[in-house]
Design an enzyme around this catalytic site. Structure first.
Site, short mmCIF file in Angstrom:
data_model
loop_
_atom_site.label_atom_id
_atom_site.label_comp_id
_atom_site.label_asym_id
_atom_site.label_seq_id
_atom_site.Cartn_x
_atom_site.Cartn_y
_atom_site.Cartn_z
N GLU A 65 56.66 42.14 21.24
CA GLU A 65 55.49 41.45 21.81
C GLU A 65 55.80 39.98 22.06
OE1 GLU A 65 52.52 41.70 22.92
OE2 GLU A 65 51.36 43.28 21.94
N ASP A 66 55.14 39.40 23.06
CA ASP A 66 55.28 37.97 23.30
C ASP A 66 54.52 37.15 22.26
OD1 ASP A 66 52.85 38.93 24.24
OD2 ASP A 66 52.93 37.91 26.17
N ASP A 115 47.75 37.21 18.78
CA ASP A 115 46.66 36.25 18.66
C ASP A 115 45.66 36.81 17.65
OD1 ASP A 115 44.83 34.23 19.20
OD2 ASP A 115 44.38 34.88 21.23
N ASP A 122 51.70 33.57 30.50
CA ASP A 122 51.19 33.05 31.76
C ASP A 122 49.80 32.44 31.68
OD1 ASP A 122 49.80 35.58 31.35
OD2 ASP A 122 49.10 35.33 33.40
N PHE A 150 45.92 27.63 23.43
CA PHE A 150 46.47 28.41 24.54
C PHE A 150 47.84 27.86 24.96
CE2 PHE A 150 46.84 29.67 29.02
CZ PHE A 150 46.65 31.04 28.88
N ARG A 180 55.13 31.94 33.66
CA ARG A 180 55.95 32.88 32.87
C ARG A 180 57.42 32.50 32.89
NH1 ARG A 180 52.79 37.29 31.58
NH2 ARG A 180 51.40 38.09 33.19
N GLY A 240 54.20 40.06 29.38
CA GLY A 240 54.59 38.84 28.67
C GLY A 240 55.89 38.88 27.90
N LYS A 293 49.76 33.43 16.09
CA LYS A 293 48.76 32.40 15.72
C LYS A 293 48.07 32.87 14.43
CE LYS A 293 47.67 31.35 20.56
NZ LYS A 293 46.63 31.50 21.59
P1 5GP Z 1 45.28 39.60 20.87
O1 5GP Z 1 44.86 40.98 21.23
O2 5GP Z 1 46.29 39.54 19.74
O3 5GP Z 1 44.11 38.67 20.61
O4 5GP Z 1 45.95 38.98 22.15
C1 5GP Z 1 47.19 39.36 22.57
C2 5GP Z 1 47.40 39.12 24.03
O5 5GP Z 1 46.60 38.05 24.54
C3 5GP Z 1 48.85 38.70 24.25
O6 5GP Z 1 49.67 39.82 24.46
C4 5GP Z 1 48.73 37.80 25.45
O7 5GP Z 1 48.80 38.56 26.62
C5 5GP Z 1 47.34 37.18 25.34
N1 5GP Z 1 47.40 35.85 24.70
C6 5GP Z 1 47.00 35.53 23.45
N2 5GP Z 1 47.17 34.22 23.20
C7 5GP Z 1 47.72 33.70 24.33
C8 5GP Z 1 48.14 32.37 24.69
O8 5GP Z 1 48.07 31.37 23.94
N3 5GP Z 1 48.65 32.23 25.94
C9 5GP Z 1 48.77 33.26 26.82
N4 5GP Z 1 49.30 33.00 28.00
N5 5GP Z 1 48.39 34.52 26.50
C10 5GP Z 1 47.87 34.73 25.27
#
Ligand code: 5GP
Length: 180
Positions: free
Chosen positions: A102-103, A106, A162, A155, A168, A48, A134
């Site tokens: 990081e992209d 969450d 993606d 989302f 992407r 990402g 977020k």
């Molecule tokens: P976390 O572990 O912080 O809950 O999630 C991180 C990963 O979940 C990110 O690196 C990404 O790959 C995916 N992710 C979280 N939120 C989103 C979103 O809104 N859209 C997309 N496409 N991927 C997300």
């Protein structure tokens, strides 16, 4: 382009490429100032972060290294269920300030895991840079040093993010349209 359809889902324009670019430039300036004189290694998290890393690094004027890593998750047969590994890292990051690129952050669980693994390589410090975050979803303990933009707890796709591998390549950020 106001709307985009990826597989079965519809998304609408949320944040424009221009707005993203403005915030990437602000972040880059902040990083350039704060990490001046340090031995810095940028560590982009695939897949990402490829677009954010590319835009950010072009604005970085530090004498730094750049590399990428991938977190692989395997569904194990053990009761723990999942095993995660780092692909593409070596102990060269010892004594460097590592900036994780990081992209999106969450819940923060991916980051939590990544930081724990990185610490085993003995870096001088670990900083976190994420394009999107977020805040409503975040339950992690780690403080995020550099945040491009805070977004809604929905989302999103585009700018490297993606849906099933699609989207992407979109230069703007799109948000999922409600199904009703
Ligand atoms: P976390 O572990 O912080 O809950 O999630 C991180 C990963 O979940 C990110 O690196 C990404 O790959 C995916 N992710 C979280 N939120 C989103 C979103 O809104 N859209 C997309 N496409 N991927 C997300």
């Amino acid at each position: 382009m106001g709307k985009v359809k990826l597989l079965d889902k519809s998304f609408k324009l949320y944040i424009s490429a221009e707005e993203i670019e403005k915030n990437v430039n602000i972040l880059a300036r902040q990083i350039n100032n704060e990490l001046k004189g340090e031995e810095v290694c940028f560590l982009g998290v695939l897949n990402g972060a490829f677009m954010f890393a590319s835009d950010l690094l072009r604005q970085i004027n530090l004498n730094c290294r750049t590399t990428f890593l991938k977190l692989a998750s395997y569904s194990g047969t053990s009761s723990t269920g999942k095993v995660k590994q780092l692909i593409g890292i070596n102990e060269d990051i010892k004594d460097s300030v590592v900036v994780v690129v990081e992209d999106i952050v969450d819940t923060g669980s991916t980051l939590e895991y990544l930081v724990k693994l990185l610490k085993e390589y003995g870096p001088k410090d670990i900083k976190i840079a994420t394009m999107f975050m977020k805040p409503e979803a975040y339950v992690g303990e780690i403080s995020i040093d550099y945040i491009g933009m805070k977004i809604q707890n929905e989302f999103v796709v585009g700018y490297g993010l993606d849906y099933e591998g699609y989207g992407r390549n979109l230069k703007d950020l799109y948000i999922l349209e409600s199904q009703n």
